[in-house]
Motif scaffolding. Structure first.
Motif, mmCIF file in Angstrom:
data_model
loop_
_atom_site.group_PDB
_atom_site.id
_atom_site.type_symbol
_atom_site.label_atom_id
_atom_site.label_comp_id
_atom_site.label_asym_id
_atom_site.label_seq_id
_atom_site.Cartn_x
_atom_site.Cartn_y
_atom_site.Cartn_z
ATOM 1 N N GLY A 146 16.540 18.795 32.441
ATOM 2 C CA GLY A 146 16.250 18.414 31.048
ATOM 3 C C GLY A 146 15.553 17.060 30.989
ATOM 4 N N LYS A 147 16.012 16.122 31.817
ATOM 5 C CA LYS A 147 15.416 14.776 31.828
ATOM 6 C C LYS A 147 13.986 14.822 32.375
ATOM 7 C CE LYS A 147 19.173 12.508 30.618
ATOM 8 N NZ LYS A 147 19.289 11.828 29.352
ATOM 9 N N VAL A 148 13.770 15.617 33.416
ATOM 10 C CA VAL A 148 12.436 15.721 34.020
ATOM 11 C C VAL A 148 11.465 16.362 33.027
ATOM 12 C CG1 VAL A 148 11.096 16.867 35.857
ATOM 13 C CG2 VAL A 148 13.271 15.747 36.401
ATOM 14 N N LYS A 149 11.941 17.380 32.304
ATOM 15 C CA LYS A 149 11.078 18.025 31.310
ATOM 16 C C LYS A 149 10.756 17.059 30.159
ATOM 17 C CE LYS A 149 12.066 22.865 32.110
ATOM 18 N NZ LYS A 149 12.997 23.960 31.828
ATOM 19 N N GLY A 150 11.743 16.256 29.773
ATOM 20 C CA GLY A 150 11.543 15.300 28.675
ATOM 21 C C GLY A 150 10.655 14.132 29.073
ATOM 22 N N ASN A 151 10.627 13.804 30.363
ATOM 23 C CA ASN A 151 9.837 12.673 30.853
ATOM 24 C C ASN A 151 9.285 13.029 32.243
ATOM 25 O OD1 ASN A 151 8.774 10.266 31.723
ATOM 26 N ND2 ASN A 151 10.744 9.175 31.841
ATOM 27 N N PRO A 152 8.132 13.682 32.283
ATOM 28 C CA PRO A 152 7.574 14.134 33.571
ATOM 29 C C PRO A 152 7.300 12.994 34.551
ATOM 30 C CG PRO A 152 6.438 15.194 31.725
ATOM 31 C CD PRO A 152 7.302 14.117 31.142
ATOM 32 N N ASN A 153 7.204 11.747 34.037
ATOM 33 C CA ASN A 153 6.971 10.588 34.925
ATOM 34 C C ASN A 153 8.271 9.885 35.304
ATOM 35 O OD1 ASN A 153 4.034 10.535 34.909
ATOM 36 N ND2 ASN A 153 4.290 10.115 32.720
ATOM 37 N N ILE A 154 9.372 10.569 35.135
ATOM 38 C CA ILE A 154 10.689 9.935 35.330
ATOM 39 C C ILE A 154 10.831 9.327 36.729
ATOM 40 C CG2 ILE A 154 11.857 12.053 36.133
ATOM 41 C CD1 ILE A 154 14.250 11.190 34.319
ATOM 42 N N LYS A 155 11.578 8.217 36.783
ATOM 43 C CA LYS A 155 11.901 7.582 38.063
ATOM 44 C C LYS A 155 13.356 7.930 38.359
ATOM 45 C CE LYS A 155 7.961 5.421 37.277
ATOM 46 N NZ LYS A 155 7.594 6.039 36.000
ATOM 47 N N LEU A 156 13.551 8.727 39.394
ATOM 48 C CA LEU A 156 14.901 9.188 39.734
ATOM 49 C C LEU A 156 15.478 8.374 40.883
ATOM 50 C CD1 LEU A 156 14.380 13.071 39.785
ATOM 51 C CD2 LEU A 156 15.519 11.728 37.988
ATOM 52 N N GLY A 157 16.763 8.116 40.824
ATOM 53 C CA GLY A 157 17.485 7.554 41.960
ATOM 54 C C GLY A 157 18.274 8.700 42.563
ATOM 55 N N LEU A 158 18.107 8.933 43.857
ATOM 56 C CA LEU A 158 18.750 10.108 44.462
ATOM 57 C C LEU A 158 19.783 9.714 45.517
ATOM 58 C CD1 LEU A 158 15.597 12.406 44.791
ATOM 59 C CD2 LEU A 158 17.351 12.435 42.997
ATOM 60 N N ALA A 159 20.723 10.629 45.720
ATOM 61 C CA ALA A 159 21.834 10.377 46.646
ATOM 62 C C ALA A 159 21.863 11.456 47.728
ATOM 63 C CB ALA A 159 23.149 10.392 45.864
ATOM 64 N N THR A 160 22.560 11.145 48.804
ATOM 65 C CA THR A 160 22.746 12.134 49.873
ATOM 66 C C THR A 160 24.238 12.435 49.994
ATOM 67 O OG1 THR A 160 22.719 10.292 51.404
ATOM 68 C CG2 THR A 160 20.668 11.533 51.165
ATOM 69 N N GLY A 161 24.638 13.076 51.091
ATOM 70 C CA GLY A 161 26.038 13.444 51.265
ATOM 71 C C GLY A 161 26.244 14.895 50.868
#
Ligand code: GLP
Length: 241
Positions: A22-37
């Protein structure tokens, strides 16, 4: 902190994926912080499934991962670079140039840490940060005792953290002793945070997070001071609350 209660790991993963999509669709230029594990793996699987089925586009998305082991090359199967390529990046249409992880093999590790924070700042900061949590309350690799004001820095991993992550390595001796992690202040600058927590081995951790004090001895406790944190927790993780 807003808590979304879900049944199990499957529902946690799906709920997180739906929010992120939903966030990516609302803001295609979004800056995501991603996690592993292990925790975000199911969410990544759901993102891939949605990408294949619904063609959600990541073409203009930028990502920054929380951490990386020191000493592991990007093509090492235990590196977080490899994890991200294997679990997500090679399966969606994200531009590899816009995906970032700390360089765990840089000659000048401290310079690398500074460069990482500058890069995050230069794109206007992280819009949505995905977090898991260690049993001792660590976020990223910020172990208990880390200053709340820390930027991206080098950490010595606790034995308990190395043991918890040893399941991915042939033996405990192969688990690196150091890592580069986004700092607590870097994480806190994110506009929105989504913390995923699943399983009974995290029940005490979640209880402490909800009912405990804010203290550097329990790094995740700082999240209580952030104005936009959503926790998605399953029944087993919630069993101690
Ligand atoms: C690792 C990672 C963290 C992660 C945590 C929990 O040490 N650096 O980012 O949140 O451990 O991992 P898991 O999701 O496998 O329980």
């Amino acid at each position: 902190m807003n808590i979304i209660q879900v049944q199990d790991y499957t529902e946690m993963s799906r709920t997180a994926a739906e929010i992120l999509i939903g966030k990516v669709k609302g803001n295609p230029n979004i800056k995501l912080g991603l996690a592993t594990g292990g925790t975000p793996k199911g969410m990544y699987d759901d993102l891939i499934e949605d990408h294949v089925r619904n063609h959600t586009s990541y073409e203009h998305v930028t990502s920054f991962n929380l951490d990386e082991y020191i000493g592991l090359k990007p093509n090492d199967p235990n590196s977080y670079h490899f994890y991200m390529d294997d679990s997500l990046f090679t399966h969606i249409n994200i531009n590899k140039e816009r995906t970032h992880l700390p360089n765990g093999t840089a000659d000048d590790t401290n310079g690398e840490c500074q460069r990482y924070d500058e890069m995050i700042d230069s794109v206007g900061g992280i819009d949505l940060q995905i977090l898991g949590i260690g049993q001792n309350g660590h976020i990223g690799f910020n172990e208990p005792g880390t200053s709340f004001t820390s930027g991206t820095h080098v950490v010595t991993l606790e034995d308990s953290t190395r043991q918890a992550n040893a399941r991915y390595f042939d033996s405990i001796d192969e688990v690196p002793t150091h890592a580069v992690t986004m700092g607590i202040s870097t994480i806190m600058k994110s506009k929105e945070i989504l913390l995923l927590i699943s399983g009974e081995e995290k029940a005490e951790t979640l209880k402490k997070l909800i009912h405990g004090d804010i203290s550097e001895e329990f790094p995740a406790s700082i999240l209580k001071k952030h104005n936009s944190v959503t926790i998605i927790a399953d029944q087993k993780a919630l069993s101690g609350v």
